[in-house]
Write a protein that holds these residues in place. Structure first.
Motif, PDB file in Angstrom:
ATOM      1  N   ALA A  22       0.710  -1.207   0.017  1.00  0.00           N
ATOM      2  CA  ALA A  22       0.039  -0.025   0.219  1.00  0.00           C
ATOM      3  C   ALA A  22       0.775   1.297   0.270  1.00  0.00           C
ATOM      4  CB  ALA A  22      -0.945   0.068   1.212  1.00  0.00           C
ATOM      5  N   LEU A  23       2.070   1.448   0.710  1.00  0.00           N
ATOM      6  CA  LEU A  23       2.876   2.527   0.757  1.00  0.00           C
ATOM      7  C   LEU A  23       3.435   2.688  -0.579  1.00  0.00           C
ATOM      8  CD1 LEU A  23       4.790   1.761   4.155  1.00  0.00           C
ATOM      9  CD2 LEU A  23       3.195   3.572   3.566  1.00  0.00           C
ATOM     10  N   GLU A  24       3.518   1.645  -1.269  1.00  0.00           N
ATOM     11  CA  GLU A  24       4.364   1.815  -2.810  1.00  0.00           C
ATOM     12  C   GLU A  24       3.263   2.363  -4.033  1.00  0.00           C
ATOM     13  OE1 GLU A  24       6.087  -1.961  -3.698  1.00  0.00           O
ATOM     14  OE2 GLU A  24       7.325  -1.759  -1.979  1.00  0.00           O
ATOM     15  N   LYS A  25       2.033   1.547  -3.510  1.00  0.00           N
ATOM     16  CA  LYS A  25       0.850   1.729  -4.560  1.00  0.00           C
ATOM     17  C   LYS A  25       0.024   2.947  -4.534  1.00  0.00           C
ATOM     18  CE  LYS A  25       2.167  -2.102  -6.753  1.00  0.00           C
ATOM     19  NZ  LYS A  25       2.585  -2.250  -8.137  1.00  0.00           N
ATOM     20  N   LEU A  26      -0.317   3.461  -3.143  1.00  0.00           N
ATOM     21  CA  LEU A  26      -1.172   4.427  -3.077  1.00  0.00           C
ATOM     22  C   LEU A  26      -0.827   5.742  -3.451  1.00  0.00           C
ATOM     23  CD1 LEU A  26      -2.927   3.394   0.024  1.00  0.00           C
ATOM     24  CD2 LEU A  26      -3.829   3.146  -2.030  1.00  0.00           C
ATOM     25  N   THR A  27      -1.468   6.435  -4.123  1.00  0.00           N
ATOM     26  CA  THR A  27      -1.286   7.945  -4.657  1.00  0.00           C
ATOM     27  C   THR A  27      -1.843   8.903  -3.780  1.00  0.00           C
ATOM     28  OG1 THR A  27      -3.511   8.203  -5.966  1.00  0.00           O
ATOM     29  CG2 THR A  27      -1.552   6.866  -7.070  1.00  0.00           C
ATOM     30  N   ASP A  28      -1.434  10.216  -4.043  1.00  0.00           N
ATOM     31  CA  ASP A  28      -2.068  11.285  -3.327  1.00  0.00           C
ATOM     32  C   ASP A  28      -3.485  11.459  -3.419  1.00  0.00           C
ATOM     33  OD1 ASP A  28       0.493  12.217  -2.461  1.00  0.00           O
ATOM     34  OD2 ASP A  28       0.773  13.769  -4.136  1.00  0.00           O
ATOM     35  N   ARG A  29      -4.090  11.037  -4.567  1.00  0.00           N
ATOM     36  CA  ARG A  29      -5.507  11.008  -4.913  1.00  0.00           C
ATOM     37  C   ARG A  29      -6.072   9.991  -3.927  1.00  0.00           C
ATOM     38  NH1 ARG A  29      -8.564   9.668 -10.344  1.00  0.00           N
ATOM     39  NH2 ARG A  29     -10.842  10.062  -9.360  1.00  0.00           N
ATOM     40  N   ASP A  30      -5.596   8.901  -3.681  1.00  0.00           N
ATOM     41  CA  ASP A  30      -6.075   7.848  -2.831  1.00  0.00           C
ATOM     42  C   ASP A  30      -6.010   8.289  -1.371  1.00  0.00           C
ATOM     43  OD1 ASP A  30      -6.378   5.981  -4.865  1.00  0.00           O
ATOM     44  OD2 ASP A  30      -4.180   5.364  -4.788  1.00  0.00           O
ATOM     45  N   PHE A  31      -5.027   8.991  -1.112  1.00  0.00           N
ATOM     46  CA  PHE A  31      -4.718   9.332   0.383  1.00  0.00           C
ATOM     47  C   PHE A  31      -6.013  10.413   0.612  1.00  0.00           C
ATOM     48  CE2 PHE A  31      -0.994   7.211   0.409  1.00  0.00           C
ATOM     49  CZ  PHE A  31      -0.765   7.025   1.709  1.00  0.00           C
ATOM     50  N   ILE A  32      -6.092  11.198  -0.369  1.00  0.00           N
ATOM     51  CA  ILE A  32      -7.121  12.296   0.192  1.00  0.00           C
ATOM     52  C   ILE A  32      -8.426  11.861   0.109  1.00  0.00           C
ATOM     53  CG2 ILE A  32      -8.265  14.543  -1.025  1.00  0.00           C
ATOM     54  CD1 ILE A  32      -5.376  15.208  -2.045  1.00  0.00           C
ATOM     55  N   GLN A  33      -8.917  10.984  -0.824  1.00  0.00           N
ATOM     56  CA  GLN A  33     -10.015  10.146  -0.937  1.00  0.00           C
ATOM     57  C   GLN A  33     -10.454   9.354   0.256  1.00  0.00           C
ATOM     58  OE1 GLN A  33     -10.709   7.407  -4.331  1.00  0.00           O
ATOM     59  NE2 GLN A  33     -12.677   7.308  -3.995  1.00  0.00           N
ATOM     60  N   MET A  34      -9.438   9.078   1.005  1.00  0.00           N
ATOM     61  CA  MET A  34      -9.597   8.042   2.182  1.00  0.00           C
ATOM     62  C   MET A  34      -9.884   8.848   3.573  1.00  0.00           C
ATOM     63  SD  MET A  34      -6.599   5.288   1.607  1.00  0.00           S
ATOM     64  CE  MET A  34      -6.896   4.203   2.979  1.00  0.00           C
ATOM     65  N   TYR A  35      -9.061  10.102   3.524  1.00  0.00           N
ATOM     66  CA  TYR A  35      -9.190  11.080   4.418  1.00  0.00           C
ATOM     67  C   TYR A  35     -10.684  11.863   4.280  1.00  0.00           C
ATOM     68  CZ  TYR A  35      -4.866  11.041   7.143  1.00  0.00           C
ATOM     69  OH  TYR A  35      -3.656  10.662   7.788  1.00  0.00           O
ATOM     70  N   SER A  36     -11.154  11.902   3.332  1.00  0.00           N
ATOM     71  CA  SER A  36     -12.531  12.542   3.017  1.00  0.00           C
ATOM     72  C   SER A  36     -13.642  11.744   3.253  1.00  0.00           C
ATOM     73  CB  SER A  36     -12.588  13.112   1.485  1.00  0.00           C
ATOM     74  OG  SER A  36     -11.485  14.137   1.251  1.00  0.00           O
TER      75      SER A  36
END
Length: 184
Positions: A22-36
């Motif tokens: 997950a640390l390698e594959k997730l993008t900024d967009r994924d992180f923002i989506q998860m926080y949102s």
């Protein structure tokens, strides 16, 4: 190695490998989506990953998720992420959380994680931000579910547990061990 969640976990290797992937594959967009999302499972996951990597980009989203304490368990991982980010804003957010949720009263939330994170940062940076909260035992008294019985949370247990979490991460994720060595 003892797992910070208690005991030995048979699936620790799978968990660690999944986390690394997950640390390698997730993008900024994924992180923002998860926080949102507002979903506690996604919030736990994204703060766990941000904490391991020491990603500072999402500190405002972490604060927005931590302070209202709306979702179960996620505050623990927000505190972890803030400690690993390790800057002055992290300290301010952790102190704001403790100022809001101490004394405990009926609010048994993530105070032990917050004090563990703050004290860990104090040790790391030679500061004493946690001292105010540790010197006053009255702050840690609570009434669970409105009971007349007084319960005393033990901040020392939060500090000990938090150190176990950091030890786990440093052991299993050594590539990210230096990410949190920022200066306040």
């Amino acid at each position: 190695m003892e797992i910070f969640l208690g005991g030995n976990c048979k699936n620790v290797d799978t968990f660690v490998e999944s986390t690394k992937l997950a640390l390698e594959k997730l993008t900024d967009r994924d992180f923002i989506q998860m926080y949102s999302s507002g979903n506690w499972r996604e919030l736990i996951t994204v703060s766990w990953l941000c904490g391991i990597r020491g990603i500072r980009d999402y500190i405002n989203l972490i604060e927005k998720s931590l302070i209202p304490s709306r979702t179960c368990y996620s505050g623990q991982f927000h505190c972890f992420a803030l400690a690993r980010i390790g800057n002055a804003k992290s300290v301010r957010i952790l102190r704001s959380y403790l100022d809001l949720y101490l004394p405990v009263g009926n609010n048994f939330y993530d105070q032990l994680w917050a004090i563990g994170a703050l004290q860990w940062l104090d040790t790391k940076h030679g500061t004493d931000h946690s001292k105010t909260y540790l010197e006053n035992s009255a702050l840690w008294k609570g009434n669970y579910r409105g009971s007349k019985e007084v319960t005393l949370l033990n901040p020392d247990l939060g500090i000990i547990h938090f150190k176990k979490v950091i030890k786990f991460v440093d052991f299993y994720f050594p590539d990210y061990a230096n990410n949190y060595r920022s200066i306040l």
